[in-house]
Write a protein that holds these residues in place. Structure first.
Motif, PDB file in Angstrom:
ATOM      1  N   GLN A 164      -2.276  16.760  -1.822  1.00 31.59           N
ATOM      2  CA  GLN A 164      -3.670  16.816  -1.419  1.00 31.59           C
ATOM      3  C   GLN A 164      -3.959  18.151  -0.756  1.00 31.59           C
ATOM      4  OE1 GLN A 164      -5.061  13.451   0.868  1.00 31.59           O
ATOM      5  NE2 GLN A 164      -3.834  11.986  -0.293  1.00 31.59           N
ATOM      6  N   ARG A 182       0.847  -1.187   0.000  1.00 29.91           N
ATOM      7  CA  ARG A 182       0.000   0.000   0.000  1.00 29.91           C
ATOM      8  C   ARG A 182       0.885   1.240   0.000  1.00 29.91           C
ATOM      9  NH1 ARG A 182      -5.499   0.665   0.148  1.00 29.91           N
ATOM     10  NH2 ARG A 182      -5.524   1.688   2.181  1.00 29.91           N
ATOM     11  N   THR A 236       0.774   5.646  -0.811  1.00 33.08           N
ATOM     12  CA  THR A 236       0.154   6.911  -1.203  1.00 33.08           C
ATOM     13  C   THR A 236       1.267   7.886  -1.513  1.00 33.08           C
ATOM     14  OG1 THR A 236      -1.742   6.511   0.250  1.00 33.08           O
ATOM     15  CG2 THR A 236      -1.401   8.766  -0.505  1.00 33.08           C
ATOM     16  N   ASP A 293      -4.348   6.041  -0.561  1.00 32.14           N
ATOM     17  CA  ASP A 293      -4.663   5.449  -1.856  1.00 32.14           C
ATOM     18  C   ASP A 293      -5.298   4.076  -1.671  1.00 32.14           C
ATOM     19  OD1 ASP A 293      -4.669   5.422  -4.679  1.00 32.14           O
ATOM     20  OD2 ASP A 293      -2.873   4.177  -4.697  1.00 32.14           O
ATOM     21  N   GLU A 332       1.084  11.590  -3.327  1.00 36.74           N
ATOM     22  CA  GLU A 332       0.381  12.622  -4.091  1.00 36.74           C
ATOM     23  C   GLU A 332       0.176  13.876  -3.251  1.00 36.74           C
ATOM     24  OE1 GLU A 332      -3.390  10.980  -5.121  1.00 36.74           O
ATOM     25  OE2 GLU A 332      -4.184  11.073  -3.094  1.00 36.74           O
TER      26      GLU A 332
END
Length: 224
Positions: A164, A158, A160, A202, A162
């Motif tokens: 935001q 997993r 993430t 994500d 990005e």
């Protein structure tokens, strides 16, 4: 949110800011860098397909100058004749969970390292008559946190990675500037910022933490 959109938003706001002000106003563009750190904070959330529900105290490192890009900031200030000012300010701060936090959290990576970016509108007051050539100033502001969220589980299943739009932010500023010429100045200031970061993971889940950063800045300004 892409970083290019954040920068475009800042530039658009700066343009509107300039056009809306008086033609006789004094403007000052500033660039700064410095040493930035962060206080511990509670991190909570849910990673349903990874570490599950979590709630722990995180220790944060700033690493403000040792990693690229370094900590930096840009601002545009409209100074009124009564020495009150209004500034648009973009700060690229950064925080990394320390090794102890990573060991107990179940995450391999937990950081806002491509920026715990803060886009702020500040009210400022300067005091140019205190000492010839020097102008102490204080200020406070509010705005938005736009972090680059980097979270990864230990098995790598997993991740993430990005930008935001995470939540509101506020800050306090105190410093002093020195007039090197009619156009150029040097300055140093200390600022404390508080941001609420409610981020998405994500594939589902969330991570929330409120972060306080502290920074000692040095920079240059250009008046026009």
């Amino acid at each position: 949110m892409k970083m290019s959109r954040a920068i475009s938003t800042l530039l658009f706001a700066c343009g509107a800011f300039v056009l809306s002000a008086s033609a006789h106003a004094e403007f000052e563009f500033r660039f700064y860098t410095g040493i930035q750190g962060a206080s511990d904070s509670q991190v909570k959330g849910d990673d349903p397909d990874g570490v599950g529900k979590f709630n722990f105290n995180a220790g944060w490192r700033g690493d403000s100058l040792s990693r690229k890009p370094p900590y930096y900031g840009l601002s545009l200030t409209w100074w009124r004749e009564d020495d009150w000012g209004l500034s648009l300010d973009f700060t690229h701060a950064k925080v990394y969970a320390d090794d102890k936090t990573l060991r107990k959290s179940g995450f391999e990576v937990l950081e806002f390292s491509d920026g715990l970016n803060l886009l702020m509108l500040n009210a400022l007051r300067r005091f140019p008559d205190v000492m010839p050539g020097y102008a102490p100033y204080v200020g406070a502001g509010a705005g938005l946190a736009i972090p680059h969220v980097e979270v990864q589980t230990r098995d790598g299943s997993r991740e993430t990675f990005e930008y935001q739009l995470a939540g509101p932010a506020v800050q306090l500023i105190g410093g002093v500037s020195y007039a090197m010429s009619t156009k150029w100045s040097a300055f140093t200031d200390f600022r404390v910022s508080y941001s609420q970061n409610s981020t998405r993971l994500d594939g589902g889940g969330e991570l929330k933490t409120n972060i306080v950063t502290q920074a000692l800045n040095v920079g240059v300004g250009y008046r026009f």
